[in-house]
Design an enzyme around this catalytic site. Structure first.
Site, PDB file in Angstrom:
ATOM      1  N   PRO B 110     133.338  51.440 -39.078  1.00  0.00           N
ATOM      2  CA  PRO B 110     131.905  51.730 -39.033  1.00  0.00           C
ATOM      3  C   PRO B 110     131.428  52.363 -37.728  1.00  0.00           C
ATOM      4  CG  PRO B 110     132.306  49.385 -38.780  1.00  0.00           C
ATOM      5  CD  PRO B 110     133.616  50.005 -39.118  1.00  0.00           C
ATOM      6  N   LYS B 111     132.252  52.292 -36.683  1.00  0.00           N
ATOM      7  CA  LYS B 111     131.771  52.834 -35.404  1.00  0.00           C
ATOM      8  C   LYS B 111     132.585  54.030 -34.945  1.00  0.00           C
ATOM      9  CE  LYS B 111     129.771  48.554 -33.914  1.00  0.00           C
ATOM     10  NZ  LYS B 111     129.560  47.564 -32.876  1.00  0.00           N
ATOM     11  N   ASN B 112     133.283  54.645 -35.843  1.00  0.00           N
ATOM     12  CA  ASN B 112     134.142  55.769 -35.477  1.00  0.00           C
ATOM     13  C   ASN B 112     133.312  57.032 -35.399  1.00  0.00           C
ATOM     14  OD1 ASN B 112     135.646  58.201 -36.261  1.00  0.00           O
ATOM     15  ND2 ASN B 112     137.406  56.852 -36.279  1.00  0.00           N
TER      16      ASN B 112
END
Lengths: 313, 335
Positions: B110-112
């Site tokens: 989700p934070k890529n």
């Protein structure tokens, strides 16, 4: 009171990517230039940069350069400003900036400025105030700031300022300590800090300190060691560092160490990594922890390195 | 296909007949690598084959599949993503299918940055028709992490560039029901109130927003976000804020509550410094707090702002230096 385990951290950094079968090392391959900056700057701050063969590093870095003039995260990778700044910073650590075709690198960076003054990270066009900082910091270190439209760059950064005094990644984006560092750093380097409401921003930043002494990056989030850099350097640049409780923050950072194996993690008892090791130690340097070289809050390089670039003829 | 599927069903490239013409290219770390990395076998092989097609600039269906495998193993490798985009353009692939692939890998990452950027690139090409789907996607991300900064940037970009503002304010309400302390949702509310073409702007919305914010404050007075939001509604003019009797009243109520009153006091202090004249109720509430703490005895009306600073230094000691400084900014008339 804890102590900074300098020897252990040095050993950790030097050994970090030699672990066998460590998937974390493997997935870092494309951003090794960032990792080199984090690791080597930490070694310099703790006075152990000479443990590394600078010729090897420099020749590897130059192989990361693309024909566009920008640098990729490793050999064979596409160029991006993220890695270009790290390349410049590491070369600066080793006093090897003269190896660069400065014009070429500067042209690559300048080509990424958009009409509204913002900066893309690479030819694929992602816009973020992080890239504004990176472009400005890179060009300043190369004495090439006049290649970009500084006034427009500043105007775009200010358009990302929120009513709470903070900055987001794009206009309207939530104020975030990382983005604030980038915007304040860019304004500091270009001589525009007077355009900030330092009291308002200073208050927002001081509110990042939570009960345990650590700093978070936004209201109601958990503290993380990396904010010891983003928040602290911002506070220093706007002369408001005295608004946080420094001893409590020092203790928080020291509690994030792995005292047996070296390295620092995001918060106590979590797994360590080079990124947080750098930010923890850089944060301690800003807090004037004894035995550490002072670090420049805007350029994120040791002060003696920055002085060498700007003060020698 | 996620990374677990890749492991279980995986046939090494060297055994795949459709790849028999390719000579894999190993990672070049230079003659004396700075740091020696020991790679996992399948990762090595996949990336060696990727390098081969990347250097040959082969933009074919098989190289597209190869980038999918490489991404599944390491979604952070931005060079793979960039090459994938070149292939997608060259082959004129249906981007709705690409969005499906993105949906699959996004949940684990989700934070890529690369994934979000790739998604933005697709949405830009698909245009206005993608708005609803993109908002739905960020909503799914928020159900796992309602403060995901990337997702909020993406959502704001979608609204500004592709539209679909209708339900945004009520979506903020939903998020507040889950967590009134979600600062991202408060930021989004300000974004909507000030930028939505459907609501009329800040001046029109101010009154109802004050009512909304006051309710949130009363639910949890120690929550930093609604206090900042309140200031935002008045563009940091604390005196005008406190001259609104509803705001003075909520400050009074919070103070009388006896705890979590730092933000309320800070706002009152700002107003006092700008010559705000508090009513008896508010003055009384401040005095009540003051006398409940072990502070220097003082009865003078004209020292109200100073007494507020004493309280704040005591109850928020981690920021004692800040409150001490605030004391020095009190103009002599306000003392």
């Amino acid at each position: 009171m804890g102590e900074l385990e300098v020897e252990k951290h040095a050993k950790y950094i030097l050994a970090v990517e030699k672990k066998k079968d460590d998937f974390q090392s493997v997935v870092m391959e494309h951003l090794r230039l960032n990792g080199a900056y984090w690791g080597l700057t930490t070694l310099d701050i703790i006075g152990k940069l000479d443990a590394v063969n600078s010729d090897d590093v420099v020749s590897w870095i130059m192989q990361c350069q693309d024909e566009s003039g920008g640098f990729g995260g490793n050999i064979g990778h596409d160029p991006h400003v993220l890695y270009t700044l790290s390349a410049i910073q590491v070369l600066a650590l080793f006093n090897k900036l003269d190896i660069l075709d400065t014009e070429k690198v500067a042209n690559y960076i300048a080509s990424l400025q958009a009409d509204d003054g913002s900066f893309a990270g690479d030819i694929w066009g992602e816009i973020d105030t992080r890239f504004s900082y990176i472009a400005i910091c890179s060009l300043a270190l190369l004495h090439q700031l006049d290649k970009i439209n500084v006034e427009k760059a500043v105007k775009y950064i200010l358009s990302c300022q929120n009513v709470d005094g903070g900055f987001g990644c794009i206009p309207g984006g939530e104020s975030h300590a990382g983005q604030i560092f980038c915007c304040v750093g860019a304004l500091a380097i270009t001589g525009h800090l007077h355009l900030l409401d330092k009291d308002l921003l200073g208050w927002w930043l001081s509110e990042r300190q939570v009960k345990c002494g650590g700093l978070n990056g936004r209201p109601e989030k958990l503290p993380d060691v990396c904010y010891s850099w983003w928040v602290l350097s911002s506070l220093i640049m706007i002369d408001r560092i005295h608004w946080i409780d420094k001893p409590k923050l020092v203790q928080f950072i020291l509690d994030c160490q792995d005292k047996e194996n070296g390295g620092i993690s995001d918060r106590p008892d979590d797994a360590v990594d080079v990124y947080h090791t750098y930010f923890g130690i850089a944060g301690l340097s800003l807090l004037e922890y004894p035995g550490l070289k002072p670090i420049d809050p805007a350029y994120a390089l040791p002060v003696d390195v920055v002085n060498r670039i700007f003060l020698s003829s | 296909m996620d990374s677990e599927d890749v492991k279980e069903n995986r046939v090494p490239f060297s055994n795949r007949s459709e790849w028999s013409d390719i000579k894999p290219v190993p990672q070049d770390d230079g003659p004396n690598p700075v740091v020696v990395i020991d790679y996992k076998d399948e990762f090595v092989e996949t990336m060696d084959y990727f390098r081969a097609v990347y250097m040959a600039d082969e933009r074919t269906p098989r190289s597209l599949d190869l980038t999918r495998e490489a991404i599944s193993l390491n979604p952070g490798n931005y060079t793979v993503w960039q090459f994938r985009r070149l292939i997608l353009e060259h082959l004129n692939v249906n981007l709705h299918e690409e969005l499906q692939f993105m949906d699959q890998i996004a949940t684990k990452n989700p934070k890529n940055y690369q994934i979000w950027h790739h998604r933005r690139w697709i949405a830009e090409k698909l245009g206005v028709g993608a708005a609803h789907k993109e908002l739905e996607f960020t909503r799914r991300v928020f159900s796992q992490d309602a403060k995901n900064y990337h997702a909020w940037s993406h959502r704001q970009w979608v609204l500004l560039n592709l539209g679909c503002w209708e339900d945004e304010l009520s979506y903020c309400d939903e998020l507040f029901n889950d967590d009134i302390c979600n600062n991202s949702a408060w930021n989004q509310r300000f974004f909507v109130v000030t930028k939505s073409p459907l609501l009329g702007g800040l001046d029109v919305m101010r009154d109802s927003e004050i009512m909304f914010t006051i309710k949130a404050i009363l639910a949890k007075p120690g929550n930093e976000s609604p206090w900042r939001y309140l200031r935002g509604l008045y563009q940091n003019d604390a005196k005008s804020l406190l001259n609104d009797p509803r705001v003075a009243s909520v400050c009074t109520e919070v103070l009388l509550g006896g705890s979590q009153y730092v933000h309320a006091l800070n706002l009152v202090l700002d107003a006092l410094i700008h010559q705000f004249q508090p009513g008896e109720d508010l003055k009384g509430a401040i005095e009540a707090v003051y006398s409940s703490l072990d502070l220097p005895d003082s009865t003078s009306d004209s020292e109200l702002a100073k007494r507020v600073c004493f309280i704040l230094e005591k109850v928020d000691p981690i920021r004692a230096s800040y409150w001490h400084w605030r004391k020095t900014t009190i103009p002599s008339q306000a003392l």
